[in-house]
Design a protein around this motif. Structure first.
Motif, PDB file in Angstrom:
ATOM      1  N   ALA A  67      -6.632   1.232  14.117  1.00 55.50           N
ATOM      2  CA  ALA A  67      -5.731   1.108  15.396  1.00 55.50           C
ATOM      3  C   ALA A  67      -4.961   0.142  15.406  1.00 55.50           C
ATOM      4  N   ARG A  68      -5.166  -1.019  14.384  1.00 56.89           N
ATOM      5  CA  ARG A  68      -4.191  -2.028  14.373  1.00 56.89           C
ATOM      6  C   ARG A  68      -3.238  -1.859  13.370  1.00 56.89           C
ATOM      7  N   VAL A  69      -2.979  -1.040  12.641  1.00 63.16           N
ATOM      8  CA  VAL A  69      -1.946  -1.033  11.883  1.00 63.16           C
ATOM      9  C   VAL A  69      -0.623  -0.495  12.557  1.00 63.16           C
ATOM     10  N   ARG A  70       0.593  -1.143  12.168  1.00 61.45           N
ATOM     11  CA  ARG A  70       1.623  -1.050  12.879  1.00 61.45           C
ATOM     12  C   ARG A  70       2.797  -0.354  11.782  1.00 61.45           C
ATOM     13  N   GLY A  71       2.616  -0.897  10.502  1.00 61.31           N
ATOM     14  CA  GLY A  71       3.728  -0.144   9.632  1.00 61.31           C
ATOM     15  C   GLY A  71       3.593  -0.271   8.333  1.00 61.31           C
ATOM     16  N   LEU A  72       4.148   0.575   7.416  1.00 58.55           N
ATOM     17  CA  LEU A  72       3.684   0.313   5.964  1.00 58.55           C
ATOM     18  C   LEU A  72       4.849   0.982   5.229  1.00 58.55           C
ATOM     19  N   GLU A  73       5.551   0.263   4.268  1.00 59.17           N
ATOM     20  CA  GLU A  73       6.660   0.802   3.367  1.00 59.17           C
ATOM     21  C   GLU A  73       6.505   0.434   1.971  1.00 59.17           C
ATOM     22  N   GLY A  74       6.874   1.212   1.048  1.00 57.13           N
ATOM     23  CA  GLY A  74       6.843   0.810  -0.417  1.00 57.13           C
ATOM     24  C   GLY A  74       7.654   1.857  -1.262  1.00 57.13           C
ATOM     25  N   ARG A  75       7.879   1.465  -2.609  1.00 57.80           N
ATOM     26  CA  ARG A  75       8.642   2.025  -3.484  1.00 57.80           C
ATOM     27  C   ARG A  75       7.694   2.548  -4.826  1.00 57.80           C
ATOM     28  N   PHE A  76       7.864   3.786  -4.853  1.00 57.02           N
ATOM     29  CA  PHE A  76       7.116   4.398  -6.089  1.00 57.02           C
ATOM     30  C   PHE A  76       7.509   4.157  -7.189  1.00 57.02           C
ATOM     31  N   SER A  77       6.835   3.528  -8.357  1.00 56.16           N
ATOM     32  CA  SER A  77       7.518   3.158  -9.460  1.00 56.16           C
ATOM     33  C   SER A  77       6.919   3.825 -10.762  1.00 56.16           C
ATOM     34  N   ALA A  78       5.770   4.323 -10.670  1.00 51.66           N
ATOM     35  CA  ALA A  78       4.980   4.892 -11.868  1.00 51.66           C
ATOM     36  C   ALA A  78       4.007   5.971 -11.187  1.00 51.66           C
ATOM     37  N   PRO A  79       3.474   7.003 -11.961  1.00 56.14           N
ATOM     38  CA  PRO A  79       2.434   7.805 -11.346  1.00 56.14           C
ATOM     39  C   PRO A  79       1.109   7.248 -11.486  1.00 56.14           C
ATOM     40  N   VAL A  80       0.146   7.529 -10.916  1.00 56.10           N
ATOM     41  CA  VAL A  80      -1.484   7.232 -11.304  1.00 56.10           C
ATOM     42  C   VAL A  80      -2.111   8.545 -11.811  1.00 56.10           C
ATOM     43  N   TYR A  81      -3.054   8.488 -12.481  1.00 58.14           N
ATOM     44  CA  TYR A  81      -3.883   9.467 -12.932  1.00 58.14           C
ATOM     45  C   TYR A  81      -5.181   9.662 -12.387  1.00 58.14           C
ATOM     46  N   GLY A  89       1.760  -5.107  -3.349  1.00 61.63           N
ATOM     47  CA  GLY A  89       2.284  -4.128  -4.828  1.00 61.63           C
ATOM     48  C   GLY A  89       1.070  -3.557  -5.146  1.00 61.63           C
ATOM     49  N   ALA A  90       1.051  -2.219  -6.112  1.00 62.27           N
ATOM     50  CA  ALA A  90      -0.325  -1.701  -6.220  1.00 62.27           C
ATOM     51  C   ALA A  90       0.142  -1.512  -7.827  1.00 62.27           C
ATOM     52  N   ARG A  91      -0.911  -1.462  -8.553  1.00 59.27           N
ATOM     53  CA  ARG A  91      -0.588  -1.493 -10.060  1.00 59.27           C
ATOM     54  C   ARG A  91      -2.109  -0.643 -10.531  1.00 59.27           C
ATOM     55  N   VAL A  92      -1.743  -0.218 -11.797  1.00 61.36           N
ATOM     56  CA  VAL A  92      -3.089   0.137 -12.717  1.00 61.36           C
ATOM     57  C   VAL A  92      -3.011  -0.519 -13.831  1.00 61.36           C
ATOM     58  N   GLY A  93      -3.796  -1.571 -14.187  1.00 63.77           N
ATOM     59  CA  GLY A  93      -3.617  -2.291 -15.261  1.00 63.77           C
ATOM     60  C   GLY A  93      -2.397  -3.233 -15.136  1.00 63.77           C
ATOM     61  N   ASP A  94      -1.826  -3.267 -16.107  1.00 67.20           N
ATOM     62  CA  ASP A  94      -0.347  -3.885 -15.826  1.00 67.20           C
ATOM     63  C   ASP A  94       0.817  -2.917 -15.509  1.00 67.20           C
ATOM     64  N   ARG A  95       0.435  -1.802 -15.198  1.00 67.15           N
ATOM     65  CA  ARG A  95       1.486  -0.901 -14.827  1.00 67.15           C
ATOM     66  C   ARG A  95       1.690  -0.666 -13.304  1.00 67.15           C
ATOM     67  N   ASP A  96       3.042  -1.319 -13.158  1.00 68.98           N
ATOM     68  CA  ASP A  96       3.160  -0.985 -11.412  1.00 68.98           C
ATOM     69  C   ASP A  96       3.372   0.336 -10.906  1.00 68.98           C
ATOM     70  N   VAL A  97       2.601   0.666  -9.728  1.00 70.04           N
ATOM     71  CA  VAL A  97       2.766   2.053  -9.571  1.00 70.04           C
ATOM     72  C   VAL A  97       3.562   2.274  -8.065  1.00 70.04           C
ATOM     73  N   LEU A  98       3.333   0.995  -7.397  1.00 68.37           N
ATOM     74  CA  LEU A  98       4.151   0.717  -5.985  1.00 68.37           C
ATOM     75  C   LEU A  98       4.458  -0.537  -5.888  1.00 68.37           C
ATOM     76  N   ARG A  99       5.813  -0.661  -5.437  1.00 66.68           N
ATOM     77  CA  ARG A  99       6.309  -2.209  -5.297  1.00 66.68           C
ATOM     78  C   ARG A  99       7.044  -2.327  -4.140  1.00 66.68           C
ATOM     79  N   ASN A 100       7.407  -3.594  -3.735  1.00 70.55           N
ATOM     80  CA  ASN A 100       8.152  -3.874  -2.748  1.00 70.55           C
ATOM     81  C   ASN A 100       7.412  -3.439  -1.133  1.00 70.55           C
ATOM     82  N   GLY A 101       6.218  -3.717  -1.236  1.00 73.32           N
ATOM     83  CA  GLY A 101       5.591  -3.099  -0.237  1.00 73.32           C
ATOM     84  C   GLY A 101       5.430  -4.122   0.833  1.00 73.32           C
ATOM     85  N   ARG A 102       5.461  -3.682   2.171  1.00 75.38           N
ATOM     86  CA  ARG A 102       5.087  -4.383   3.432  1.00 75.38           C
ATOM     87  C   ARG A 102       4.338  -3.757   4.247  1.00 75.38           C
ATOM     88  N   PHE A 103       3.412  -4.503   4.956  1.00 76.51           N
ATOM     89  CA  PHE A 103       2.336  -4.002   5.909  1.00 76.51           C
ATOM     90  C   PHE A 103       2.689  -4.898   7.149  1.00 76.51           C
TER      91      PHE A 103
END
Length: 285
Positions: free
Chosen positions: A233-247, A267-281
């Motif tokens: 209920a406290r979430v107001r917004g979320l955004e981001g760019r997809f940069s690589a897939p996740v298995y 940002g989100a990553r799997v190891g050193d692989r960026d999967v989501l960038r430019n995130g804002r919460f």
């Protein structure tokens, strides 16, 4: 047939009405890995009907209708479409069960240049079907490979949130399950890329990949745990760019940077692989 921005910008897209119940809300949360710890009350609130909450990122699947991308008059080659960006703004907490109307409009078409590509952004307004009260605005941006050069605008009006430099303030790892894409797709995205090994291999992947919006929801889950005491209920917004897939089966690490009252970058990553960038919460304190 080349991409036609005039057709896209003038396109009339029929509204989608969707009725859902507590089981749909629970199924969506299971697709994000909630319930992995069966005695964690913070997780159970999203997957069982006692004092249940709806996960706010469920607005990204409610009322979605991507059939406009396949209309031949648009000039979009659907086989060359990639999910580029996602954003949501929450106006009121989503009920656990309800009846919604979703109205989609094409907001912008950007020309990235001849031989490159084009960006098409669709905005979806989600509201209560009976009262008209708004719940959320969702933006979906697709990248149409090789579709540029039609002479349109070169710059998008929605700019990505700056990716911070330096070490994050906090990082959280979320394990995904091998069957997670098979669960998540039951919330409405039945693209066989996420279920059929042969389809995935034809697309250039070793095996079926996790939905980008599942990664998006998992990132929100980690951010909620960090900044909102797991309270959707406290979430107001979320955004981001997809940069690589996740298995499915990989662990996703969400890196977070606090940026003043009620806002964090991530940002989100799997190891050193960026999967989501430019995130804002954005969240309520």
């Amino acid at each position: 047939m080349p991409l036609d921005p005039d057709v896209l910008m003038s396109m009339q897209i029929d509204p989608v009405r969707r009725r859902y119940d507590w089981r749909d809300s629970a199924l969506y949360a299971l697709g994000l890995g909630y319930g992995a710890d069966p005695v964690d009350a913070a997780q159970l609130r999203y997957v069982q009907e006692h004092d249940q909450q709806a996960m706010p990122t469920m607005v990204n699947v409610l009322g979605h209708d991507g059939s406009w991308m396949k209309r031949p008059e648009t000039g979009i080659d659907y086989s060359k479409v990639v999910h580029g960006e996602q954003a949501m703004q929450i106006h009121a907490p989503l009920p656990v069960a309800g009846d919604i109307i979703a109205q989609t409009h094409i907001e912008e078409v950007v020309d990235k240049g001849d031989g490159k590509g084009a960006l098409v952004t669709a905005r979806r307004e989600i509201s209560d079907a009976e009262t008209g009260a708004p719940y959320a605005t969702v933006w979906l941006t697709i990248f149409c490979r090789g579709a540029g050069g039609f002479g349109g605008s070169l710059a998008a009006s929605r700019q990505p949130h700056p990716q911070p430099e330096g070490a994050p303030d906090h990082s959280a790892a979320v394990e995904t399950r091998p069957e997670q894409a098979l669960i998540y797709r039951l919330s409405g995205d039945y693209n066989m890329l996420h279920a059929d090994p042969e389809t995935a291999q034809k697309a250039g992947f070793d095996r079926p990949i996790l939905h980008g919006l599942a990664t998006f929801g998992i990132a929100c889950r980690a951010l909620m745990d960090r900044y909102c005491a797991a309270d959707g209920a406290r979430v107001r917004g979320l955004e981001g760019r997809f940069s690589a897939p996740v298995y499915p089966g990989e662990a996703i690490t969400i890196d977070m940077w606090a940026q003043g009252r009620g806002q964090a970058a991530f940002g989100a990553r799997v190891g050193d692989r960026d999967v989501l960038r430019n995130g804002r919460f954005d969240f309520s304190e």
